[in-house]
Design a protein around this motif. Structure first.
Motif, PDB file in Angstrom:
ATOM      1  N   GLY A  46      -3.421   3.592  -6.721  1.00 63.03           N
ATOM      2  CA  GLY A  46      -4.366   2.877  -7.554  1.00 63.03           C
ATOM      3  C   GLY A  46      -5.413   3.809  -8.143  1.00 63.03           C
ATOM      4  N   GLU A  47      -6.575   3.247  -8.460  1.00 65.86           N
ATOM      5  CA  GLU A  47      -7.639   4.003  -9.119  1.00 65.86           C
ATOM      6  C   GLU A  47      -8.977   3.402  -8.712  1.00 65.86           C
ATOM      7  OE1 GLU A  47      -7.205   6.728 -10.661  1.00 65.86           O
ATOM      8  OE2 GLU A  47      -7.979   6.803 -12.709  1.00 65.86           O
ATOM      9  N   ALA A  48      -9.952   4.261  -8.392  1.00 67.21           N
ATOM     10  CA  ALA A  48     -11.282   3.797  -8.013  1.00 67.21           C
ATOM     11  C   ALA A  48     -12.175   3.694  -9.245  1.00 67.21           C
ATOM     12  CB  ALA A  48     -11.902   4.743  -6.989  1.00 67.21           C
ATOM     13  N   PHE A  49     -13.035   2.689  -9.254  1.00 64.94           N
ATOM     14  CA  PHE A  49     -14.030   2.518 -10.324  1.00 64.94           C
ATOM     15  C   PHE A  49     -15.381   2.186  -9.707  1.00 64.94           C
ATOM     16  CE2 PHE A  49     -10.103   2.056 -12.627  1.00 64.94           C
ATOM     17  CZ  PHE A  49     -10.361   2.823 -13.764  1.00 64.94           C
ATOM     18  N   GLY A  50     -15.829   3.076  -8.856  1.00 57.37           N
ATOM     19  CA  GLY A  50     -17.105   2.915  -8.177  1.00 57.37           C
ATOM     20  C   GLY A  50     -16.961   2.840  -6.675  1.00 57.37           C
ATOM     21  N   GLU A  51     -15.780   2.488  -6.172  1.00 53.44           N
ATOM     22  CA  GLU A  51     -15.565   2.459  -4.732  1.00 53.44           C
ATOM     23  C   GLU A  51     -15.771   3.846  -4.131  1.00 53.44           C
ATOM     24  OE1 GLU A  51     -13.131  -0.962  -6.415  1.00 53.44           O
ATOM     25  OE2 GLU A  51     -13.409   1.137  -6.932  1.00 53.44           O
ATOM     26  N   LEU A  52     -16.560   3.914  -3.076  1.00 57.04           N
ATOM     27  CA  LEU A  52     -16.911   5.173  -2.399  1.00 57.04           C
ATOM     28  C   LEU A  52     -17.519   6.179  -3.373  1.00 57.04           C
ATOM     29  CD1 LEU A  52     -13.875   5.683   0.036  1.00 57.04           C
ATOM     30  CD2 LEU A  52     -16.026   4.451   0.423  1.00 57.04           C
ATOM     31  N   GLY A  53     -18.086   5.680  -4.481  1.00 60.90           N
ATOM     32  CA  GLY A  53     -18.732   6.554  -5.456  1.00 60.90           C
ATOM     33  C   GLY A  53     -17.794   7.267  -6.402  1.00 60.90           C
ATOM     34  N   VAL A  54     -16.518   6.914  -6.401  1.00 62.54           N
ATOM     35  CA  VAL A  54     -15.513   7.595  -7.226  1.00 62.54           C
ATOM     36  C   VAL A  54     -15.211   6.759  -8.466  1.00 62.54           C
ATOM     37  CG1 VAL A  54     -13.149   8.479  -7.305  1.00 62.54           C
ATOM     38  CG2 VAL A  54     -14.502   8.705  -5.214  1.00 62.54           C
ATOM     39  N   TYR A  55     -15.109   7.429  -9.617  1.00 61.01           N
ATOM     40  CA  TYR A  55     -14.749   6.761 -10.863  1.00 61.01           C
ATOM     41  C   TYR A  55     -13.550   7.441 -11.512  1.00 61.01           C
ATOM     42  CZ  TYR A  55     -19.080   4.044 -10.857  1.00 61.01           C
ATOM     43  OH  TYR A  55     -20.083   3.169 -10.536  1.00 61.01           O
ATOM     44  N   GLY A 111      -9.498   8.889  -2.041  1.00 61.72           N
ATOM     45  CA  GLY A 111      -9.572   8.524  -0.640  1.00 61.72           C
ATOM     46  C   GLY A 111      -8.248   7.975  -0.137  1.00 61.72           C
ATOM     47  N   ALA A 112      -8.256   7.570   1.124  1.00 67.63           N
ATOM     48  CA  ALA A 112      -7.136   6.822   1.716  1.00 67.63           C
ATOM     49  C   ALA A 112      -7.592   5.380   1.855  1.00 67.63           C
ATOM     50  CB  ALA A 112      -6.744   7.410   3.062  1.00 67.63           C
ATOM     51  N   ASP A 113      -8.200   4.865   0.799  1.00 66.00           N
ATOM     52  CA  ASP A 113      -8.918   3.603   0.862  1.00 66.00           C
ATOM     53  C   ASP A 113      -8.222   2.507   0.074  1.00 66.00           C
ATOM     54  OD1 ASP A 113      -9.485   4.865  -1.603  1.00 66.00           O
ATOM     55  OD2 ASP A 113     -11.356   3.742  -1.807  1.00 66.00           O
ATOM     56  N   GLU A 114      -8.872   1.361   0.014  1.00 66.91           N
ATOM     57  CA  GLU A 114      -8.319   0.189  -0.656  1.00 66.91           C
ATOM     58  C   GLU A 114      -8.058   0.445  -2.132  1.00 66.91           C
ATOM     59  OE1 GLU A 114      -7.230  -4.000  -0.962  1.00 66.91           O
ATOM     60  OE2 GLU A 114      -7.432  -2.603   0.727  1.00 66.91           O
ATOM     61  N   ALA A 115      -9.044   1.001  -2.841  1.00 65.50           N
ATOM     62  CA  ALA A 115      -8.901   1.198  -4.276  1.00 65.50           C
ATOM     63  C   ALA A 115      -7.758   2.145  -4.612  1.00 65.50           C
ATOM     64  CB  ALA A 115     -10.215   1.732  -4.856  1.00 65.50           C
ATOM     65  N   THR A 116      -7.554   3.164  -3.779  1.00 66.78           N
ATOM     66  CA  THR A 116      -6.563   4.193  -4.064  1.00 66.78           C
ATOM     67  C   THR A 116      -5.170   3.819  -3.579  1.00 66.78           C
ATOM     68  OG1 THR A 116      -8.265   5.907  -3.949  1.00 66.78           O
ATOM     69  CG2 THR A 116      -5.984   6.630  -3.724  1.00 66.78           C
ATOM     70  N   CYS A 117      -5.076   3.158  -2.452  1.00 72.28           N
ATOM     71  CA  CYS A 117      -3.769   2.935  -1.816  1.00 72.28           C
ATOM     72  C   CYS A 117      -3.152   1.576  -2.099  1.00 72.28           C
ATOM     73  CB  CYS A 117      -3.881   3.141  -0.306  1.00 72.28           C
ATOM     74  SG  CYS A 117      -4.326   4.821   0.162  1.00 72.28           S
ATOM     75  N   HIS A 118      -3.935   0.589  -2.476  1.00 67.13           N
ATOM     76  CA  HIS A 118      -3.408  -0.748  -2.740  1.00 67.13           C
ATOM     77  C   HIS A 118      -2.764  -0.762  -4.124  1.00 67.13           C
ATOM     78  CE1 HIS A 118      -4.245  -5.388  -2.657  1.00 67.13           C
ATOM     79  NE2 HIS A 118      -2.963  -5.089  -2.667  1.00 67.13           N
ATOM     80  N   ILE A 119      -1.470  -1.006  -4.167  1.00 73.51           N
ATOM     81  CA  ILE A 119      -0.726  -0.940  -5.428  1.00 73.51           C
ATOM     82  C   ILE A 119       0.001  -2.257  -5.690  1.00 73.51           C
ATOM     83  CG2 ILE A 119      -0.430   1.568  -5.330  1.00 73.51           C
ATOM     84  CD1 ILE A 119       2.440   1.069  -4.338  1.00 73.51           C
ATOM     85  N   PRO A 120       0.311  -2.537  -6.951  1.00 76.95           N
ATOM     86  CA  PRO A 120       1.071  -3.745  -7.254  1.00 76.95           C
ATOM     87  C   PRO A 120       2.561  -3.532  -7.017  1.00 76.95           C
ATOM     88  CG  PRO A 120       0.550  -2.580  -9.277  1.00 76.95           C
ATOM     89  CD  PRO A 120      -0.095  -1.806  -8.158  1.00 76.95           C
ATOM     90  N   TYR A 128       0.841  -1.193   0.000  1.00 77.39           N
ATOM     91  CA  TYR A 128       0.000   0.000   0.000  1.00 77.39           C
ATOM     92  C   TYR A 128       0.878   1.245   0.000  1.00 77.39           C
ATOM     93  CZ  TYR A 128      -4.022  -2.926   1.206  1.00 77.39           C
ATOM     94  OH  TYR A 128      -5.019  -3.866   1.189  1.00 77.39           O
ATOM     95  N   ALA A 129       0.466   2.245  -0.766  1.00 75.34           N
ATOM     96  CA  ALA A 129       1.121   3.550  -0.709  1.00 75.34           C
ATOM     97  C   ALA A 129       0.732   4.220   0.598  1.00 75.34           C
ATOM     98  CB  ALA A 129       0.713   4.415  -1.891  1.00 75.34           C
ATOM     99  N   SER A 130       1.724   4.673   1.349  1.00 73.90           N
ATOM    100  CA  SER A 130       1.448   5.284   2.654  1.00 73.90           C
ATOM    101  C   SER A 130       0.735   6.615   2.517  1.00 73.90           C
ATOM    102  CB  SER A 130       2.758   5.482   3.417  1.00 73.90           C
ATOM    103  OG  SER A 130       3.620   6.382   2.721  1.00 73.90           O
ATOM    104  N   ASP A 131       1.034   7.334   1.443  1.00 73.07           N
ATOM    105  CA  ASP A 131       0.494   8.685   1.224  1.00 73.07           C
ATOM    106  C   ASP A 131       0.098   8.802  -0.234  1.00 73.07           C
ATOM    107  OD1 ASP A 131       1.421  10.342   3.859  1.00 73.07           O
ATOM    108  OD2 ASP A 131       2.929   8.844   3.297  1.00 73.07           O
ATOM    109  N   VAL A 132      -1.099   9.324  -0.479  1.00 68.01           N
ATOM    110  CA  VAL A 132      -1.589   9.447  -1.843  1.00 68.01           C
ATOM    111  C   VAL A 132      -2.212  10.827  -2.030  1.00 68.01           C
ATOM    112  CG1 VAL A 132      -2.008   6.976  -2.189  1.00 68.01           C
ATOM    113  CG2 VAL A 132      -3.784   8.360  -1.110  1.00 68.01           C
TER     114      VAL A 132
END
Length: 507
Positions: free
Chosen positions: A280-289, A294-303, A43-47
């Motif tokens: 990362g990038e959100a595609f519907g998570e927390l309403g964001v496309y 956010g500081a959430d799974e979709a945004t912070c979880h990276i490969p 996870y990215a610590s800061d986004v």
């Protein structure tokens, strides 16, 4: 050792074939993963972009280095103060500097320092090359010529560290039209059903289903073919996924081109290769496309995929920061890790196969919202101080990421003991970091004191009108209550007094 770091902007962890994605987005990265280590929980610590790469290059969390936003005071490093020597501690101990001091030829090919005025990224790079004029809008075919030229001149040499930055999955999705759509016949991810789309359609916020470009559909002009006006039906949902995934495939093709150049010089097998991202990038998570707010799974979880000569193929499942990946690469190269770094090496893990990870991670966002997340076990706790004008976001949210990776069900009211655990971890972490920070003030407090996250300032009055004109008056009423005045420059106006007090900021 030869080390190639391929930095693919906005690459979401779950959209790699080696991570189980149903589309063939990353055949070249998958091949690397089959020969190396795939870190499945980094996870990215800061986004987003600026805070993430600043944390990586400094080896320090944003709460310590001061960078949490894309503008304002919290978009610059905090001064080291009286302890600053002839060389600043951050410059002398940057990720690239560790290799420079150890005799490596260090180079970076990236427009990131230009795009974000982040000169500190260059600390330790003997060559820092912005060979493109896209300020982050350039495609892989515009990055590759400079990278291939550098490899052609240097690949056969010993001890080099090269950073190559590809932007293709970042919005707007502008892969050349002639490239086509490799996923035309592939369905969109099964999790994003019509029920998900319909639930998200009335939600408010920049990059929502009705405004996937920002605060209005045409904020940046007419959309290119791969990015629709809105997501009013499932065909447009698929178009959005297709545009993003095509950008990933286009970047992956560039990865293959770079690997072929190494093979042509006879050094591919002797070169360590790290492929990762900034967020990362959100595609519907927390309403964001099609964004990262956010500081959430979709945004912070990276490969993170690391192929290192002599290390056996494996999957490392421990919870890690991207800073830990930086420390691990340094450690594997036999270089000392600075005492002031927040990153911890897991080199011994990958050498022995005895994997471990952090007990929990704290994730921070200050450019689109003001939010921190705590990721531990199966759960993600989110604490929001500025909602980024997403009316559906509660001050505290809790998700079971194992069962609900797309953050559809908020468990905050149902699991008070788990919620309390997340609260305690966040408080403990924040207190500890502030004792070690270059700044006496948490940079997220600075973001609030200046009027809120950079990308939201000045947009609220017009956006409230748009919400009311698009049958979202209830959301407009919530935002009016939370943000009585939209701050257009600086100052505390528009931030509720109780929110400021909870962060220790005086009005």
């Amino acid at each position: 050792m030869r080390i190639l770091y391929i930095d693919i902007d906005t690459l979401r962890a779950g959209h790699l074939g080696c991570a189980g994605y149903h589309r063939n987005t990353t055949p070249n990265i998958d091949a690397l993963a089959a020969e190396g280590v795939r870190f499945s929980n980094v996870y990215a610590s800061d986004v987003p972009c600026l805070p993430s790469r600043t944390a990586l290059i400094t080896g320090m969390f944003g709460i310590r280095n001061g960078v949490a936003n894309h503008g304002g005071m919290a978009a610059d490093l905090r001064p080291q103060g009286a302890e600053r020597s002839f060389f600043s501690g951050i410059a002398a101990n940057s990720w690239a500097s560790r290799f420079y001091w150890s005799g490596y030829h260090t180079a970076s090919i990236s427009s990131f320092p230009f795009r974000h005025s982040a000169t500190w990224w260059n600390s330790g790079f003997m060559e820092s090359m912005n060979l493109m004029r896209g300020f982050g809008g350039e495609r892989a075919d515009q990055v590759l010529p400079g990278a291939l030229r550098w490899l052609n001149d240097n690949a056969a040499q010993e001890d080099w560290f090269l950073h190559v930055h590809l932007w293709d999955p970042h919005t707007p999705y502008n892969t050349p039209e002639e490239y086509g759509n490799p996923f035309e016949d592939d369905p969109a991810p099964a999790w994003h059903t019509e029920e998900v789309r319909a639930h998200n359609w009335p939600l408010a916020g920049p990059h929502s289903a009705q405004e996937p470009w920002g605060f209005k559909p045409d904020e940046w002009g007419p959309p290119p073919p791969r990015h629709p006006w809105n997501l009013s039906n499932m065909d447009e949902v698929k178009q959005t996924f297709d545009g993003y995934d095509t950008g990933i495939r286009y970047a992956d093709d560039a990865v293959g081109t770079l690997l072929n150049m190494l093979a042509d010089h006879g050094v591919l097998d002797d070169t360590a290769i790290l492929v990762s991202s900034d967020h990362g990038e959100a595609f519907g998570e927390l309403g964001v496309y099609a964004d990262h707010q956010g500081a959430d799974e979709a945004t912070c979880h990276i490969p993170s995929v690391l192929r290192w000569p002599g290390i056996e193929p494996q999957v490392h499942e421990g919870l890690l920061y991207h800073l830990d990946m930086g420390a691990t690469v340094v450690d594997l190269a036999g270089i000392d890790i600075p005492l002031g770094w927040d990153g911890r090496s897991v080199a011994e893990d990958v050498r022995t196969g005895n994997h471990s990870g952090r007990d929990y991670l704290v994730l921070s966002q200050g450019a689109w919202s003001v939010q921190r997340g705590v990721r531990w076990g199966d759960h993600l706790y989110l604490r929001t101080w500025h909602d980024g004008y997403h009316a559906a976001w509660n001050e505290e949210m809790l998700f079971d990421i194992a069962a609900d990776p797309h953050e559809t069900t908020d468990l905050a009211d149902q699991s008070p003991s788990v919620l309390a655990e997340g609260q305690d971890q966040l408080l403990s972490w924040t207190d500890d970091q502030m004792t070690r920070s270059y700044s006496p003030v948490d940079p997220l407090k600075i973001v609030l004191a200046e009027g809120g996250p950079f990308h939201c300032k000045g947009h609220l009055p017009e956006y409230l009108e748009r919400l009311e004109a698009t049958d979202r008056s209830d959301a407009a009423a919530i935002l009016r209550q939370r943000h009585p005045v939209d701050p257009t420059s600086t100052g505390l106006s528009g931030i509720p007094k109780d929110v400021l007090e909870s962060l220790g900021v005086d009005d």
